[in-house]
Design a protein around this motif. Structure first.
Motif, short mmCIF file in Angstrom:
data_model
loop_
_atom_site.label_atom_id
_atom_site.label_comp_id
_atom_site.label_asym_id
_atom_site.label_seq_id
_atom_site.Cartn_x
_atom_site.Cartn_y
_atom_site.Cartn_z
N VAL A 136 -42.37 4.04 -36.17
CA VAL A 136 -43.68 4.63 -35.87
C VAL A 136 -43.97 4.73 -34.37
O VAL A 136 -45.10 5.02 -33.98
CB VAL A 136 -44.81 3.83 -36.57
CG1 VAL A 136 -44.69 3.98 -38.07
CG2 VAL A 136 -44.79 2.37 -36.17
N GLY A 137 -42.99 4.48 -33.53
CA GLY A 137 -43.16 4.72 -32.10
C GLY A 137 -43.97 3.69 -31.35
O GLY A 137 -44.67 4.04 -30.38
N VAL A 138 -43.87 2.43 -31.75
CA VAL A 138 -44.54 1.37 -31.00
C VAL A 138 -43.87 1.22 -29.63
O VAL A 138 -42.64 1.11 -29.55
CB VAL A 138 -44.48 0.03 -31.76
CG1 VAL A 138 -45.04 -1.11 -30.91
CG2 VAL A 138 -45.27 0.14 -33.07
N ALA A 139 -44.66 1.23 -28.57
CA ALA A 139 -44.11 1.11 -27.22
C ALA A 139 -43.72 -0.33 -26.93
O ALA A 139 -44.30 -1.28 -27.48
CB ALA A 139 -45.14 1.58 -26.20
N ALA A 140 -42.74 -0.51 -26.06
CA ALA A 140 -42.28 -1.85 -25.69
C ALA A 140 -43.37 -2.60 -24.93
O ALA A 140 -44.16 -1.98 -24.20
CB ALA A 140 -41.02 -1.74 -24.83
N PRO A 141 -43.44 -3.92 -25.09
CA PRO A 141 -44.41 -4.71 -24.31
C PRO A 141 -44.18 -4.54 -22.82
O PRO A 141 -43.04 -4.53 -22.35
CB PRO A 141 -44.13 -6.15 -24.76
CG PRO A 141 -43.41 -6.04 -26.06
CD PRO A 141 -42.63 -4.76 -25.99
#
Length: 254
Positions: A136-141
């Motif tokens: 789902v395209g969660v961005a990296a911390p």
């Protein structure tokens, strides 16, 4: 047996018992990844800016903005729901009464539970990010090391509260009732029902002094690349330093 050896044995035993309970393992390890991925797939706001009025939050999509809240939710589920009930079951089945005849102090039992669940939640955080990023395209911390610190402090402070409940609840039913009452209140202040940045200022202020509210703020700051969450980490440290000794002092074997 030395204190370290006793703790090691208890931690190994608790790890085995943890793995034998499918529902507990699911909520501690797999639940965050499943929840975040499902939200990313079904919610229309998942790929939209988290807050288009904020210069930082407008740069992350909605599902990335919700990731820290899901982590806080996972911690709360284990620390305030599963953990007190587990200790309540031990008390009701006489496990704690038998342990009371040994030199093992109550603090070792509580610490062993914290270590097992901390390990599980660290694995859960990695799985949540990997699956969320892939699907789902969660961005990296933005600050992974700060995120790790924030997660550990969130776990410790939440378990400090859970330990007080576990120490006092006479039965598993009581532990469940008390824990769930605190659990649902904590979810509100952690921003599960409504993201913290969108809450009124007074609610945000109150939330910042609760373990899960401070935890959610610290996790969010690390994930979104906001300034180092000093005040949130201090709040969680205070809850930990106060809660764990109180729980050990009030602990009931039966």
């Amino acid at each position: 047996m030395s204190s370290t050896s006793a703790l090691t044995r208890l931690t190994v035993v608790e790890s085995r018992l943890f793995l034998r309970e499918p529902s507990g393992a699911f909520f501690a390890v797999l639940f965050p990844a499943v929840l975040l991925t499902v939200l990313g797939l079904v919610m229309p706001w998942a790929d939209q800016p988290f807050d288009d009025k904020d210069p930082v939050l407008s740069q992350v999509n909605g599902i990335t903005g919700y990731a820290p809240t899901v982590l806080a939710l996972a911690v709360a589920t284990v620390a305030l729901s599963s953990f007190p009930t587990t200790i309540g079951n031990y008390r009701g089945r006489g496990v704690l009464k038998r342990l009371s005849t040994t030199p093992v102090p109550p603090s070792r039992i509580l610490v062993a539970q914290v270590l097992v669940n901390l390990g599980a939640l660290l694995v859960a955080a990695v799985l949540m990010y990997v699956l969320g990023a892939a699907v789902v395209g969660v961005a990296a911390p933005a600050d992974p090391l700060v995120l790790l610190l924030a997660l550990m402090m969130t776990v410790l402070s939440a378990f400090a509260v859970g330990s007080v409940i576990a120490a006092l609840a006479p039965t598993a039913a009581a532990a469940t009732a008390w824990g769930m009452s605190v659990y649902f209140a904590s979810l509100f202040f952690a921003g599960v029902w409504l993201p913290l940045p969108l809450m009124p200022d007074v609610i945000q202020t109150i939330a910042g002094y609760t373990p899960l509210g401070a935890g959610s703020e610290a996790l969010a700051a690390a994930w979104w690349g906001q300034p180092f969450p000093t005040s949130s980490l201090l709040v969680m440290a205070v809850w930990t330093v106060l809660g764990v000794p109180v729980a050990a002092r009030l602990f009931r074997w039966s």
